[in-house]
Motif scaffolding. Structure first.
Motif, mmCIF file in Angstrom:
data_model
loop_
_atom_site.group_PDB
_atom_site.id
_atom_site.type_symbol
_atom_site.label_atom_id
_atom_site.label_comp_id
_atom_site.label_asym_id
_atom_site.label_seq_id
_atom_site.Cartn_x
_atom_site.Cartn_y
_atom_site.Cartn_z
ATOM 1 N N GLU A 58 23.738 -9.850 7.451
ATOM 2 C CA GLU A 58 22.723 -10.532 8.241
ATOM 3 C C GLU A 58 21.611 -9.531 8.551
ATOM 4 O O GLU A 58 21.807 -8.586 9.312
ATOM 5 N N LEU A 59 20.434 -9.729 7.942
ATOM 6 C CA LEU A 59 19.323 -8.791 8.064
ATOM 7 C C LEU A 59 18.177 -9.437 8.827
ATOM 8 O O LEU A 59 17.932 -10.632 8.702
ATOM 9 N N ARG A 60 17.454 -8.644 9.603
ATOM 10 C CA ARG A 60 16.317 -9.148 10.386
ATOM 11 C C ARG A 60 15.115 -8.226 10.181
ATOM 12 O O ARG A 60 14.960 -7.232 10.895
ATOM 13 N N PRO A 61 14.239 -8.548 9.219
ATOM 14 C CA PRO A 61 13.019 -7.751 9.043
ATOM 15 C C PRO A 61 12.076 -7.935 10.232
ATOM 16 O O PRO A 61 12.032 -9.001 10.838
ATOM 17 N N ARG A 62 11.308 -6.903 10.535
ATOM 18 C CA ARG A 62 10.308 -6.981 11.603
ATOM 19 C C ARG A 62 9.069 -6.223 11.161
ATOM 20 O O ARG A 62 9.159 -5.098 10.692
ATOM 21 N N GLY A 63 7.903 -6.865 11.315
ATOM 22 C CA GLY A 63 6.654 -6.205 10.946
ATOM 23 C C GLY A 63 5.862 -7.017 9.945
ATOM 24 O O GLY A 63 5.711 -8.231 10.091
ATOM 25 N N GLU A 64 5.354 -6.352 8.900
ATOM 26 C CA GLU A 64 4.445 -6.979 7.952
ATOM 27 C C GLU A 64 4.957 -6.850 6.524
ATOM 28 O O GLU A 64 5.453 -5.802 6.127
ATOM 29 N N LEU A 65 4.800 -7.926 5.763
ATOM 30 C CA LEU A 65 5.145 -7.903 4.341
ATOM 31 C C LEU A 65 3.877 -7.585 3.558
ATOM 32 O O LEU A 65 3.164 -8.461 3.090
ATOM 33 N N VAL A 66 3.591 -6.292 3.452
ATOM 34 C CA VAL A 66 2.430 -5.817 2.716
ATOM 35 C C VAL A 66 2.907 -4.747 1.739
ATOM 36 O O VAL A 66 4.101 -4.604 1.501
ATOM 37 N N HIS A 67 1.956 -4.001 1.162
ATOM 38 C CA HIS A 67 2.302 -3.005 0.148
ATOM 39 C C HIS A 67 3.426 -2.089 0.640
ATOM 40 O O HIS A 67 3.339 -1.513 1.719
ATOM 41 N N GLY A 68 4.454 -1.963 -0.159
ATOM 42 C CA GLY A 68 5.594 -1.117 0.182
ATOM 43 C C GLY A 68 6.779 -1.864 0.749
ATOM 44 O O GLY A 68 7.869 -1.297 0.870
ATOM 45 N N CYS A 69 6.586 -3.165 1.077
ATOM 46 C CA CYS A 69 7.688 -3.900 1.700
ATOM 47 C C CYS A 69 8.861 -4.094 0.739
ATOM 48 O O CYS A 69 10.016 -4.103 1.155
ATOM 49 N N ALA A 70 8.569 -4.250 -0.561
ATOM 50 C CA ALA A 70 9.650 -4.426 -1.523
ATOM 51 C C ALA A 70 10.512 -3.162 -1.615
ATOM 52 O O ALA A 70 11.723 -3.241 -1.815
ATOM 53 N N ASP A 71 9.881 -1.998 -1.456
ATOM 54 C CA ASP A 71 10.644 -0.738 -1.486
ATOM 55 C C ASP A 71 11.598 -0.654 -0.304
ATOM 56 O O ASP A 71 12.729 -0.175 -0.428
ATOM 57 N N ASN A 124 1.925 -1.885 11.786
ATOM 58 C CA ASN A 124 3.103 -2.659 12.127
ATOM 59 C C ASN A 124 4.041 -2.586 10.934
ATOM 60 O O ASN A 124 4.259 -3.580 10.242
ATOM 61 N N PRO A 125 4.574 -1.398 10.644
ATOM 62 C CA PRO A 125 5.359 -1.198 9.423
ATOM 63 C C PRO A 125 6.615 -2.050 9.410
ATOM 64 O O PRO A 125 7.161 -2.405 10.462
ATOM 65 N N LEU A 126 7.040 -2.381 8.210
ATOM 66 C CA LEU A 126 8.226 -3.203 8.042
ATOM 67 C C LEU A 126 9.480 -2.397 8.366
ATOM 68 O O LEU A 126 9.678 -1.301 7.843
ATOM 69 N N VAL A 127 10.301 -2.951 9.219
ATOM 70 C CA VAL A 127 11.604 -2.374 9.561
ATOM 71 C C VAL A 127 12.648 -3.459 9.351
ATOM 72 O O VAL A 127 12.442 -4.610 9.734
ATOM 73 N N ILE A 128 13.749 -3.118 8.718
ATOM 74 C CA ILE A 128 14.824 -4.084 8.476
ATOM 75 C C ILE A 128 16.092 -3.583 9.154
ATOM 76 O O ILE A 128 16.650 -2.551 8.770
ATOM 77 N N LYS A 129 16.535 -4.319 10.147
ATOM 78 C CA LYS A 129 17.795 -4.025 10.817
ATOM 79 C C LYS A 129 18.800 -5.114 10.464
ATOM 80 O O LYS A 129 18.410 -6.206 10.051
ATOM 81 N N GLY A 130 20.061 -4.833 10.648
ATOM 82 C CA GLY A 130 21.054 -5.856 10.345
ATOM 83 C C GLY A 130 22.473 -5.354 10.490
ATOM 84 O O GLY A 130 22.717 -4.218 10.933
ATOM 85 N N ARG A 131 23.388 -6.225 10.097
ATOM 86 C CA ARG A 131 24.805 -5.869 10.157
ATOM 87 C C ARG A 131 25.542 -6.638 9.077
ATOM 88 O O ARG A 131 25.029 -7.636 8.537
ATOM 89 N N THR A 132 26.714 -6.168 8.748
ATOM 90 C CA THR A 132 27.571 -6.867 7.791
ATOM 91 C C THR A 132 28.881 -7.219 8.468
ATOM 92 O O THR A 132 29.411 -6.443 9.276
ATOM 93 N N HIS A 133 29.374 -8.394 8.135
ATOM 94 C CA HIS A 133 30.624 -8.848 8.735
ATOM 95 C C HIS A 133 31.297 -9.820 7.775
ATOM 96 O O HIS A 133 30.696 -10.800 7.339
ATOM 97 N N ALA A 134 32.542 -9.515 7.447
ATOM 98 C CA ALA A 134 33.352 -10.395 6.596
ATOM 99 C C ALA A 134 32.621 -10.766 5.312
ATOM 100 O O ALA A 134 32.591 -11.924 4.907
ATOM 101 N N GLY A 135 32.010 -9.760 4.672
ATOM 102 C CA GLY A 135 31.341 -10.000 3.404
ATOM 103 C C GLY A 135 29.975 -10.652 3.516
ATOM 104 O O GLY A 135 29.378 -11.025 2.508
ATOM 105 N N ARG A 136 29.463 -10.753 4.725
ATOM 106 C CA ARG A 136 28.163 -11.402 4.942
ATOM 107 C C ARG A 136 27.202 -10.405 5.571
ATOM 108 O O ARG A 136 27.503 -9.809 6.602
#
Length: 236
Positions: free
Chosen positions: A28-41, A14-26
């Protein structure tokens, strides 16, 4: 925008995937999966790709399903990014097991990057004399001792789960490759095999992975029989 950590069948599924968008300097990110080895990368790659005009980063953690100590590194990196850029960052909407990890680590489960007022250093000056109060109630002390005992048991269970996870994930990968099933289906097969054979889940996973190696011993008959039944039930 999307960043992901790639894994093999021998790793997590269940690898970590981060999707998101930027709007007006903001951002908004939505991670999905597991925070395990490699998630910081994965997070570092995502943050590096953000536009230079971003003035706020918000992470919605509702789709994060598992977290071990690598999740704390994930939060440290996010906090460092905010301090380095002098912008606010937040990670909210924690659920399930990741939320419990934050509780055990003594972090704010609403937003672990938020520093509550009580954690701020007190103003300089002499400490006030403590006001006299009633003696400690033995019932309260007993209740706190019981809560501490429960918390310690939960910590032991979480540590055991973290240690057991690699072999369980390997077994899930073997089942996925052998039967063409999904990660969730492989998990249900393992769990039902454990229940049918009255064998610990980690023991079932270890027997399955050992049996696929060159010259490895086959799983016990009870496990093989339960496994055939579980596969038939879950994949029919």
């Amino acid at each position: 925008m999307m960043s992901a950590a790639h894994t093999s069948l021998a790793g997590r599924f269940n690898p970590l995937v981060i999707k998101g968008r930027t709007h007006a300097g903001r951002a908004e990110l939505r991670p999905r999966g597991e925070l395990v080895h490699g998630c910081a990368d994965v997070l570092d790659e995502t943050l590096t790709a953000l536009p230079a005009d971003v003035r706020r980063v918000e992470l919605d953690m509702a789709d994060v399903v598992f977290m071990d100590t690598a999740g704390l590194q994930f939060l440290e990196l996010l906090d460092h990014y905010g301090r380095l850029r002098h912008i606010p960052v937040a990670a909210t909407h924690w659920k399930g097991q990741p939320r419990r990890i934050l509780e055990l680590a003594g972090l704010d489960t609403t937003d672990p990057l938020h520093t509550p007022p009580s954690a701020e250093p007190p103003p300089a000056g002499p400490e006030p004399e403590p006001e006299p109060g009633p003696p400690a109630c033995s019932a309260v002390a007993l209740e706190r001792a019981e809560q501490l005992c429960v918390l310690r048991a939960e910590v032991r269970q979480l540590r055991h789960a973290i240690v057991s996870r690699p072999v369980i994930d390997q077994a899930r990968g073997i089942l996925m490759a052998a039967h063409g099933c999904t990660s969730d289906e492989a998990w249900h097969i393992l769990r039902e095999t454990s229940q049918l054979s009255n064998t610990k889940l980690r023991t079932v996973a270890a027997a399955l992975t050992a049996g696929t190696g060159t010259g490895g011993p086959p799983p016990p008959e009870a496990v093989r029989t339960a496994l055939r039944t579980a596969v038939g039930r879950c994949l029919r």
